[in-house]
Design an enzyme around this catalytic site. Sequence first.
Site, PDB file in Angstrom:
ATOM      1  N   HIS A   1      -3.766  -5.387   1.001  1.00  0.00           N
ATOM      2  CA  HIS A   1      -3.515  -5.732   2.397  1.00  0.00           C
ATOM      3  C   HIS A   1      -3.912  -7.191   2.652  1.00  0.00           C
ATOM      4  CE1 HIS A   1      -2.490  -1.747   3.930  1.00  0.00           C
ATOM      5  NE2 HIS A   1      -3.481  -1.250   3.217  1.00  0.00           N
TER       6      HIS A   1
ATOM      7  N   CYS B   1       0.832  -1.203   0.000  1.00  0.00           N
ATOM      8  CA  CYS B   1       0.000   0.000   0.000  1.00  0.00           C
ATOM      9  C   CYS B   1       0.873   1.262   0.000  1.00  0.00           C
ATOM     10  CB  CYS B   1      -0.984  -0.020   1.161  1.00  0.00           C
ATOM     11  SG  CYS B   1      -2.365   1.126   0.940  1.00  0.00           S
TER      12      CYS B   1
END
Length: 531
Positions: free
Chosen positions: A465, A355
């Site tokens: 994630h 991310c």
Amino acid sequence: MRGLDNEMVGGKADAGIRRPAATIMLQGTASDVGKSLLVTALCRIFKQDGKAVAPFKSQNMSLNSYVTPDGKEIGRAQGMQADACGIDATTDMNPILLKPTKDMASQVVVHGKPLIDMDARDYREHYLPKAGAIVREALNRLRNDYDVVVIEGAGSPAEVNLKDRDIVNMRLAGWAEAPVLLVADIDRGGVFAAIVGTMEILEPEERDRVKGIIINKFRGDVSLLTPGLEWLEQRIGKPVLGVVPYLGGLQLEDEDGASLDARGYRTRAASSDELDIAVIRLPRISNFTDFDPLQQEPGVSLRYIRHVREWGAPDIVIVPGSKNTVEDLLFLRESGLESLLLKHIQEGGRAVGICGGYQMMGQCLLDPDGVESNLPELDGLALFPMETVFMKEKTTERVTGIFTAGLCEVTTVEGYEIHMGRTVFTEPIMQPFRIRRSRLNEESNAYHLDGAISHDGLVWGTYIHHIFHNDRFRHNWLNEARRSKGLPLAEVETPFGRLREMSFDRLADHVRQHVDIAAIYEIMNGVNSNE
């Protein structure tokens, strides 16, 4: 084990009218006393006892998020608690989430979507008066849908400067008709003073709402504590319902970065027969629970590093997610860790960006609207030919797909995305993930590519994630690293999901053993039936 009859826990009465769910609330003498795990334990216990149970925390402050099945963002603790209940998480379980972006300022997330960035004073003075209605509506919906709602407070109910606009502790307990159990952490010392001091500060009607005490994180011989417990019960007039010994080795998520210190993540280098994985502990690290499965892998040493002196000789370096990618990239640069990371990669080391860490791997970060910082442009690590522009609209999605590059076989994956940026490539590059953005639209075949990976497969990044929660993917990736280091390959996948379910049951059994659950049922019955 005694429990409430169906009528008293929200089951249908004889007239066919469903009564609101019973409630129980855990408040703490301070932050990080273990409320989240004890709520998780009660959720699992009530589920095991046949109750339809849901968690609730009106307002949470956390950088560890959980994405609900409908693509909304709540605190990770409430997502974990919903998992312990065996139900899908919804934003009603955590209607207000505060995500710190910088000192004294947070992104305010309401029912899973970002509303505004506010500093602490503005939030308290201008938003909290509106928040009460949002909280009560969410709570009432849960009470109409479940038999029991287990409520988690925040911080301490004795913060006198915050009580007039409280939406997380005693005022919430009143709205919820909830009896309160006060939780104290004996491991930090001063437990009797913390309990007595909290009770002294509470107003008389608030003290009346406290029905019992739970002392958490005990280490040692509980019989030595007995005189103190007897004194405490006499002093405050409340029963001690349990002394819960410290329980380690749980494969359950932590709420915030402070718990990294409490859990004692080591900073020493691994032994020669282990894979040494170093996660850079960014100042605004988010969703570090991404790496929990790596900690459970045999032959893997997972450590978090903040200083160049902790670098050692890692086999793999991970740059994690961040709530403020720009400021954390500046930290990486100013701390000297950027230079060590780039040298590690140039010398053939493995690296991963997740991310915000993935965004840093590009050529530059662009923030023309000041979404994350006052810097309109910042050079990245220049590992991949890509640029990230920060947008006001936030992406929160669950994803499924396949990993098609860098491993010896195609591997299915699932996870979630939470990010403000949009990444574009300035020239063609290999992208490792072919994913579908929403599990709610499983009939669709609309896939798109995600991430970037070097031609040798040693360096890659992704927006996904929980990528390491995929057992096959994690197993194959670690074996590739073991092979390049000349270590024996792991033959069996570590089943992290099953270990997590076993942890829920282990936690519930532990709390059953050390807490008077029958008394808690009686407390809920008495308070919620207005006896």
